[in-house]
Design an enzyme around this catalytic site. Structure first.
Site, PDB file in Angstrom:
ATOM      1  N   TYR A  87     -14.819   4.860   7.405  1.00 32.18           N
ATOM      2  CA  TYR A  87     -13.371   4.821   7.622  1.00 32.18           C
ATOM      3  C   TYR A  87     -13.018   5.501   8.953  1.00 32.18           C
ATOM      4  CZ  TYR A  87      -8.423   5.962   6.708  1.00 32.18           C
ATOM      5  OH  TYR A  87      -7.062   6.117   6.780  1.00 32.18           O
ATOM      6  N   ASP A 109       1.010  -8.835   2.227  1.00 33.80           N
ATOM      7  CA  ASP A 109      -0.155  -8.086   1.727  1.00 33.80           C
ATOM      8  C   ASP A 109      -1.108  -9.108   1.107  1.00 33.80           C
ATOM      9  OD1 ASP A 109      -1.902  -6.145   0.306  1.00 33.80           O
ATOM     10  OD2 ASP A 109      -0.306  -4.744   0.800  1.00 33.80           O
ATOM     11  N   GLY A 168       0.807  -1.219   0.000  1.00 28.07           N
ATOM     12  CA  GLY A 168       0.000   0.000   0.000  1.00 28.07           C
ATOM     13  C   GLY A 168       0.839   1.267   0.000  1.00 28.07           C
TER      14      GLY A 168
HETATM   15  N1  SER Z   1      -5.630   9.928   3.478  1.00 26.78           N
HETATM   16  C1  SER Z   1      -6.732   9.273   4.088  1.00 26.78           C
HETATM   17  C2  SER Z   1      -7.948   9.335   3.267  1.00 26.78           C
HETATM   18  O1  SER Z   1      -8.137  10.334   2.616  1.00 26.78           O
HETATM   19  C3  SER Z   1      -7.007   9.856   5.433  1.00 26.78           C
HETATM   20  O2  SER Z   1      -6.414   9.076   6.388  1.00 26.78           O
HETATM   21  O3  SER Z   1      -8.745   8.452   3.311  1.00 26.78           O
END
Ligand code: SER
Length: 316
Positions: free
Chosen positions: A143, A34, A11
């Site tokens: 998230y 991964d 990643g």
């Molecule tokens: N960079 C990430 C996102 O935009 C934030 O942790 O999902």
């Protein structure tokens, strides 16, 4: 002798942290894993194996077989992608973390666990400017919910089982080595690829949306420093605020124009605008600075220059 397990080595963070950890600990001691195949330098620069961290048995077997002493668990579905598959994203983000924490609790040889948190833990009711370490946290994205829940679980495993967990709330991360991976802050990476390839970019955020960002080398340095710090220095066992630099898409475009006067930007906000609007514009990272010496080197101007140069070289 430390044996490091990296989960999510293919990643955005993993691709660069794996290389840095191999330099510190010796390539043969850093086990990159991964669910997908990584770039050649990760696959060939040291041990690599496909591993699904949501499968606790695979994880336990791997850790015991290789005598793992530290885990960097980086795998996650990022904010934009997670909104498209909320339950699956929750499942992947949470179950893999709980498997890692439980493994660290059961195996005393595992001395430290790193897990990235994010500015996504904050929400619309959080103060947006100079967002404090401890403040209101009401994330709106799946998230963000998974990152906040993960922080609480980290704290829980530390308090209850004394697992040495460490975490950073990364802002948007900017790197040229991996393509963007479905995050809300990824406009700040895409913009450079499109500038080099097409001379123009259509931004999925409004031009005046300020967000905190960090250049990947600074993020890697901060991570290594946090993990090397003595346990007594680490007072926060959820995620540390780290700041970096804050800017808007319009400001970034102006900087790009200094190198490419014909560069054009247009704005077509999509569903990620609401996500960005709920996140901080700048971060108070004084605790990370004073407790374990977090610092950064790259300004916005440096980031723009290096991104254009490096992507230019790669694109030919
Ligand atoms: N960079 C990430 C996102 O935009 C934030 O942790 O999902």
């Amino acid at each position: 002798m430390d044996h490091i397990l990296i989960i999510g080595a293919a990643g955005q963070i993993g691709s660069e942290l794996t290389v840095a950890l191999r330099e510190v600990y010796g390539a043969e001691n850093v086990f990159a894993t991964d669910v997908k195949h990584p770039s050649r330098d990760i696959a060939e620069g040291g041990p690599f194996q496909l591993l699904d961290a949501t499968d606790s048995r695979q994880l336990i077997y791997f850790a015991m077989r290789h005598g793992i002493t530290q885990i960097y668990h980086l795998a996650a579905v990022l904010s934009g992608n997670a909104e498209r598959i909320p339950f699956q994203a929750w499942d992947i983000n949470m179950n893999s973390l709980l498997n890692v924490l439980d493994l660290a609790k059961e195996v005393p040889e595992i001395r430290k666990v790193f897990w990235p948190s994010s500015i996504a833990v904050f929400g619309a009711t959080t103060p947006k400017k100079n967002t404090p370490q401890f403040t209101v946290m009401e994330p709106t994205t799946v998230y963000g919910i998974s990152k906040l829940a993960g922080e609480r679980w980290m704290q829980y495993y530390h308090r209850r089982y004394h697992v040495d967990v460490r975490s950073i709330r990364y802002p948007g991360l900017i790197s040229y080595k991996t393509e963007p991976g479905g995050g809300t802050t990824d406009y700040a990476v895409e913009i450079f690829h499109d500038a080099v390839r097409k001379g123009k970019y259509e931004c999925f955020l409004d031009g005046n949306t300020a967000l905190p960002m960090m250049f990947m080398p600074d993020a890697i340095q901060a991570t290594l420093r946090l993990m090397e710090a003595d346990a007594s220095q680490i007072k926060v066992r959820a995620g540390y605020n780290v700041g970096g630099v804050s800017f808007t898409p319009r400001q970034l475009a102006e900087d790009i124009r200094r190198h490419m006067p014909d560069f054009e930007i247009s704005f077509r906000p999509d569903f990620r605008q609401a996500i960005a609007d709920s996140w901080p514009q700048s971060i108070d990272d004084s605790m990370a600075r004073t407790q374990w010496g977090c610092s950064y080197s790259y300004t916005r101007g440096d980031i723009v220059r290096i991104m254009l140069e490096e992507i230019g070289k790669r694109t030919g």
